[in-house]
Enzyme design. Structure first.
Site, mmCIF file in Angstrom:
data_model
loop_
_atom_site.group_PDB
_atom_site.id
_atom_site.type_symbol
_atom_site.label_atom_id
_atom_site.label_comp_id
_atom_site.label_asym_id
_atom_site.label_seq_id
_atom_site.Cartn_x
_atom_site.Cartn_y
_atom_site.Cartn_z
ATOM 1 N N TYR A 133 0.822 -1.225 0.000
ATOM 2 C CA TYR A 133 0.000 0.000 0.000
ATOM 3 C C TYR A 133 0.855 1.274 0.000
ATOM 4 O O TYR A 133 0.350 2.359 -0.207
ATOM 5 C CB TYR A 133 -0.950 0.040 1.211
ATOM 6 C CG TYR A 133 -1.922 -1.115 1.306
ATOM 7 C CD1 TYR A 133 -2.086 -2.021 0.260
ATOM 8 C CD2 TYR A 133 -2.681 -1.316 2.450
ATOM 9 C CE1 TYR A 133 -2.965 -3.083 0.362
ATOM 10 C CE2 TYR A 133 -3.570 -2.377 2.547
ATOM 11 C CZ TYR A 133 -3.700 -3.262 1.509
ATOM 12 O OH TYR A 133 -4.576 -4.315 1.614
ATOM 13 N N LEU B 257 -17.613 -3.190 1.867
ATOM 14 C CA LEU B 257 -18.574 -2.247 1.265
ATOM 15 C C LEU B 257 -18.531 -2.307 -0.260
ATOM 16 O O LEU B 257 -19.573 -2.297 -0.916
ATOM 17 C CB LEU B 257 -18.281 -0.824 1.743
ATOM 18 C CG LEU B 257 -18.336 -0.663 3.273
ATOM 19 C CD1 LEU B 257 -17.863 0.719 3.689
ATOM 20 C CD2 LEU B 257 -19.741 -0.936 3.792
ATOM 21 N N ILE C 229 -12.792 -4.414 8.058
ATOM 22 C CA ILE C 229 -11.790 -3.336 7.988
ATOM 23 C C ILE C 229 -12.168 -2.340 6.898
ATOM 24 O O ILE C 229 -11.439 -2.162 5.928
ATOM 25 C CB ILE C 229 -10.367 -3.920 7.751
ATOM 26 C CG1 ILE C 229 -10.387 -5.027 6.658
ATOM 27 C CG2 ILE C 229 -9.784 -4.457 9.028
ATOM 28 C CD1 ILE C 229 -8.992 -5.483 6.233
ATOM 29 N N LYS D 230 -12.585 0.892 4.648
ATOM 30 C CA LYS D 230 -11.716 2.050 4.342
ATOM 31 C C LYS D 230 -12.567 3.233 3.921
ATOM 32 O O LYS D 230 -13.564 3.069 3.196
ATOM 33 C CB LYS D 230 -10.758 1.665 3.207
ATOM 34 C CG LYS D 230 -10.007 2.836 2.563
ATOM 35 C CD LYS D 230 -10.681 3.360 1.296
ATOM 36 C CE LYS D 230 -10.033 4.621 0.757
ATOM 37 N NZ LYS D 230 -10.819 5.207 -0.362
ATOM 38 N N SER D 231 -12.209 4.411 4.362
ATOM 39 C CA SER D 231 -12.784 5.620 3.769
ATOM 40 C C SER D 231 -11.784 6.750 3.896
ATOM 41 O O SER D 231 -11.008 6.801 4.851
ATOM 42 C CB SER D 231 -14.101 6.020 4.440
ATOM 43 O OG SER D 231 -14.545 7.229 3.863
HETATM 44 P P1 NDP Z 1 -14.231 -1.152 1.291
HETATM 45 O O1 NDP Z 1 -15.241 -2.202 1.225
HETATM 46 O O2 NDP Z 1 -13.697 -0.738 2.613
HETATM 47 O O3 NDP Z 1 -14.832 0.058 0.514
HETATM 48 C C1 NDP Z 1 -14.140 1.257 0.334
HETATM 49 C C2 NDP Z 1 -14.956 2.089 -0.634
HETATM 50 O O4 NDP Z 1 -16.253 2.331 -0.084
HETATM 51 C C3 NDP Z 1 -14.323 3.403 -0.903
HETATM 52 O O5 NDP Z 1 -14.621 3.737 -2.248
HETATM 53 C C4 NDP Z 1 -15.051 4.331 0.059
HETATM 54 O O6 NDP Z 1 -15.106 5.632 -0.487
HETATM 55 C C5 NDP Z 1 -16.434 3.731 0.114
HETATM 56 N N1 NDP Z 1 -17.072 3.889 1.424
HETATM 57 C C6 NDP Z 1 -16.506 3.832 2.638
HETATM 58 N N2 NDP Z 1 -17.412 3.991 3.616
HETATM 59 C C7 NDP Z 1 -18.600 4.156 3.004
HETATM 60 C C8 NDP Z 1 -19.916 4.360 3.486
HETATM 61 N N3 NDP Z 1 -20.176 4.417 4.784
HETATM 62 N N4 NDP Z 1 -20.919 4.489 2.570
HETATM 63 C C9 NDP Z 1 -20.661 4.414 1.257
HETATM 64 N N5 NDP Z 1 -19.440 4.217 0.732
HETATM 65 C C10 NDP Z 1 -18.405 4.084 1.605
HETATM 66 O O7 NDP Z 1 -13.040 -1.594 0.306
HETATM 67 P P2 NDP Z 1 -11.491 -1.854 0.398
HETATM 68 O O8 NDP Z 1 -11.151 -2.605 -0.846
HETATM 69 O O9 NDP Z 1 -10.729 -0.632 0.699
HETATM 70 O O10 NDP Z 1 -11.339 -2.903 1.606
HETATM 71 C C11 NDP Z 1 -11.120 -2.505 2.934
HETATM 72 C C12 NDP Z 1 -9.692 -2.775 3.360
HETATM 73 O O11 NDP Z 1 -9.393 -4.153 3.235
HETATM 74 C C13 NDP Z 1 -8.616 -2.116 2.482
HETATM 75 O O12 NDP Z 1 -8.514 -0.731 2.693
HETATM 76 C C14 NDP Z 1 -7.425 -2.923 2.858
HETATM 77 O O13 NDP Z 1 -6.924 -2.488 4.124
HETATM 78 C C15 NDP Z 1 -8.013 -4.318 2.942
HETATM 79 N N6 NDP Z 1 -7.885 -5.062 1.666
HETATM 80 C C16 NDP Z 1 -7.091 -6.188 1.666
HETATM 81 C C17 NDP Z 1 -6.893 -6.905 0.492
HETATM 82 C C18 NDP Z 1 -6.019 -8.111 0.532
HETATM 83 O O14 NDP Z 1 -5.677 -8.625 -0.545
HETATM 84 N N7 NDP Z 1 -5.659 -8.614 1.689
HETATM 85 C C19 NDP Z 1 -7.512 -6.509 -0.773
HETATM 86 C C20 NDP Z 1 -8.400 -5.376 -0.658
HETATM 87 C C21 NDP Z 1 -8.553 -4.693 0.533
HETATM 88 P P3 NDP Z 1 -14.387 6.915 0.225
HETATM 89 O O15 NDP Z 1 -13.004 6.520 0.595
HETATM 90 O O16 NDP Z 1 -14.454 7.935 -0.854
HETATM 91 O O17 NDP Z 1 -15.246 7.243 1.415
#
Ligand code: NDP
Length: 253
Positions: free
Chosen positions: A49, A185, A222, A224-225
């Site tokens: 990351y 999400l 976990i 992310k936003s």
């Molecule tokens: P998430 O499911 O956490 O979704 C993130 C997205 O949803 C962003 O676009 C964010 O936008 C939006 N969002 C966040 N909160 C809300 C809300 N309350 N309502 C509506 N939309 C929302 O996806 P991730 O892929 O980031 O997964 C979470 C974490 O998992 C990652 O950050 C990482 O740490 C981990 N991960 C691990 C992987 C692995 O291979 N081990 C692969 C992928 C992720 P915005 O930021 O604009 O608010």
């Protein structure tokens, strides 16, 4: 949300953590700082990351002690020949002398029991409190256990209503592996009628319903936003509970 789960190593892991993929530079620093202010005590990063520096700086600058924060980072599969070096680089970037959890980010061409054996060694040296994997199948988890006698504490995999598979969940439970769901999400259609109806019943958002659904199944989340309102929203999921029928309705989406 202060709910926790005990890992097989005896370490306590907060059930709601803050995801940091795609957060870089000052945006990462600001988001992690705000998450810690909000009450998150679990941060998820990875070598890949490229934000461990910012995560570490946010931890050091916060009013929360290092010992009160659960930090996870991950070994990229292509670093399988530089395992110790990668861990040392993560520790240095994060500005800490131990991790709470270190994961193999992806199976490096199969389960890789040799990499897992090195993880066990580094854990035994005290460089990380717990060790686990990510993106492993149940068969690959079994292969590591059979080869080394040590079962991963955690498997971090994609998990949302779309990914829900009761057999996978049961197998993790049976093996004593905590299922940590990523992209909770992104993997959900937040406009889905089942989610919006349950959300309006409790006066919460569909995102909060999805996160709560994970907790009802004992799955660590976990989200992310990059935005403060959503960082706070995703953590505020202890004011309601889903009943059995609601959980089943979401399972069936
Ligand atoms: P998430 O499911 O956490 O979704 C993130 C997205 O949803 C962003 O676009 C964010 O936008 C939006 N969002 C966040 N909160 C809300 C809300 N309350 N309502 C509506 N939309 C929302 O996806 P991730 O892929 O980031 O997964 C979470 C974490 O998992 C990652 O950050 C990482 O740490 C981990 N991960 C691990 C992987 C692995 O291979 N081990 C692969 C992928 C992720 P915005 O930021 O604009 O608010």
């Amino acid at each position: 949300m202060t709910e926790t789960v005990e890992l097989r190593s005896g370490t306590t892991m907060p059930m709601v953590g803050f995801g940091t993929w795609q957060l870089r530079g000052e945006q990462a620093y600001d988001a992690v700082s705000f998450a810690l202010e909000t009450g998150y005590r679990h941060l998820d990063t990875a070598t890949m990351y490229r934000n461990e520096d910012e995560v570490g700086r946010a931890v050091r600058d916060s009013a929360v002690g290092r010992q009160d924060i659960f930090i996870t980072t991950k070994l990229p599969a292509e670093r399988r020949n530089r395992i110790r070096q990668t861990l040392e680089e993560s520790l240095s970037a994060l500005g800490t002398d131990y991790l709470d959890l270190w994961l193999i980010h992806w199976p490096p061409g199969g389960a890789a029991p040799d990499v897992w054996a090195e993880f066990i060694k580094l854990r035994d040296e005290g460089l990380t409190r717990a060790i686990g994997v990510s993106n492993y199948s149940v068969a690959q988890l079994t292969e590591l256990t059979t080869a080394t006698g040590e079962t991963p504490a955690v498997n971090q995999i994609p998990w949302s209503p779309k990914h829900y598979d009761p057999a996978v969940l049961d197998e993790h439970r049976r093996m004593g592996v905590v299922l940590e769901g990523y992209s909770p999400l992104k993997g959900a259609r937040l406009k889905d009628k089942t989610l919006t109806q349950i959300a309006s019943r409790y006066g919460v958002t569909p995102a909060q319903v999805v996160l709560r659904w994970n907790l009802e199944h004992g799955v660590v989340v976990i989200p992310k936003s990059a935005h403060r309102d959503r960082i706070a929203e995703n953590f505020a999921i202890d004011g309601f509970e889903l009943n059995h029928a609601e959980v089943v309705a979401i399972d069936e989406i």
